[in-house]
Enzyme design. Structure first.
Site: not given
Ligand code: PLP
Length: 362
Positions: A101, A173, A197
């Protein structure tokens, strides 16, 4: 019959939050329609919207220097929206590379400026098994911001102490560990997380940002991508994902009901202790690649002695009503995602299964 859901995302939701949605689905608060059929400008929906913001503010103890936004496009849109707002050709931002990511976030920044890799723990085999130490950071004091991924969903690593980046704005993030415990979000200029999540369904992205940082964003980009426009309009500049925000409200209300983030953290730590305890006890059979100090409390990854045993483990677990255990395609093996909605009891059931599997197949 509901299964025990270890999905990495979208992930399981707390049952009380879903039951509340079921009860209110056809007739929300005696209005004769569901919440998703209401105008986003009406008082019935706005009460839900504001309650979600206020619950989040209370749970984290967010100071008035920061604002909560509900955006769309997932964390992936934030990979682009952050540099779009804060970089110009020739300016730079520092990226701390800890997984897939982070790599995607870095790639998007290249469209707007000149991002630098200020640290990376990538190995020759392209995998990651830890996050960088403070003394490994090569930070540029003139960077527009420093970007980190607080929990690396695919590799199962997590920052347990956030890096010291001096006076440079810190952007994170937090998609897979947002609100796993009480965290001081006010030390971040901006944090973002797709809800699917730890917080709700897909479709809404939570952004928590410092008001002064929001105000500094570029004004020469389309309005829909400016944080300042969404902030000025309390995330009602355009139609927000009302049903997703309603469900986030239910999840946040559940978190408050069970005792707030102190309780959520206690459960999350118990779950991680149970799992890593089992992995350490049986390390000849279950191999956990992540270095101890970087082990994630949210995504626990391990391998069995062969890929065939990994597959048998996933299949047998499914027979026992446990799903979502297959590792990400880039990492292989097994991944147990133990987000907030997964109970300690669920993890105990899995650990019992792991011991049985080892005895019969090991
Ligand atoms: C799942 C995830 C993403 C991607 O998220 P989307 O909502 O599908 O764009 C980005 N960063 C992390 C750390 C993730 O776990």
């Amino acid at each position: 019959m509901r299964v025990i859901n270890f999905n990495p995302g979208p992930a399981g939701l707390p049952l009380p939050a879903l039951e509340r949605a079921r009860e209110e689905l056809l007739d929300f608060q005696a209005t004769g329609m569901s919440v998703m059929e209401h105008s986003h400008r009406g008082k019935d929906y706005e009460a839900v919207h504001d309650e979600a913001i206020s619950l989040l503010t209370q749970l984290v103890g967010l100071p008035s220097s920061h604002q909560v936004l509900f955006l769309t496009g997932g964390a992936s849109q934030q990979f682009a929206q952050v540099p779009m707002n804060y970089l110009t050709p020739g300016t730079s931002a520092d990226y701390l590379m800890t997984g897939v990511w982070s790599e995607k976030a870095l790639d998007e920044a290249k469209y707007y400026g000149t991002p630098r890799v200020a640290a990376t723990t990538v190995q020759p085999d392209k995998h990651y098994t830890r996050v960088p130490r403070q003394d490994e950071l090569n930070l540029d004091p003139k960077a527009a911001y420093v970007h980190i991924t607080t929990n690396n969903t695919i590799y199962g690593t997590q920052w347990h102490t956030f890096p010291d980046v001096g006076g440079v704005p810190l952007v994170a993030d937090m998609s897979s560990d947002f609100l796993w415990k009480k965290m001081d979000l006010s030390r971040f200029a901006l944090t973002y997380a797709g809800a699917q999540k730890n917080l709700g369904p897909s479709g809404v992205t939570l952004v928590v940002a410092a008001k002064d940082f929001i105000a500094r964003g570029r004004k020469d980009i389309p309005k829909i991508f400016r944080y300042s426009i969404h902030a000025e309009n309390n995330s009602l500049y355009n139609t927000p994902p009302t049903l997703a925000i309603y469900l986030v409200r239910n999840v946040l209300a559940w978190m408050k009901d069970v005792g707030g983030l102190a309780q959520v953290e206690a459960w999350n730590r118990q779950k991680a202790d149970l799992l890593y305890g089992a992995l350490d006890k049986h390390s000849g059979f279950y191999r956990a690649p992540v270095e101890r100090e970087s082990r994630s409390v949210m995504n626990v990854v391990f391998h069995l002695p062969t890929p065939e045993l990994d597959a048998a483990f996933v299949a047998d677990a499914k027979q026992q009503g446990m799903v979502g255990l297959k590792g990400h395609r880039t990492a292989g093996g097994i991944r147990v995602s133990t987000y907030n909605a997964v109970t300690v009891e669920n993890v105990r059931t899995l650990v019992t299964f792991m011991e049985h599997f080892m005895k019969t197949r090991g």
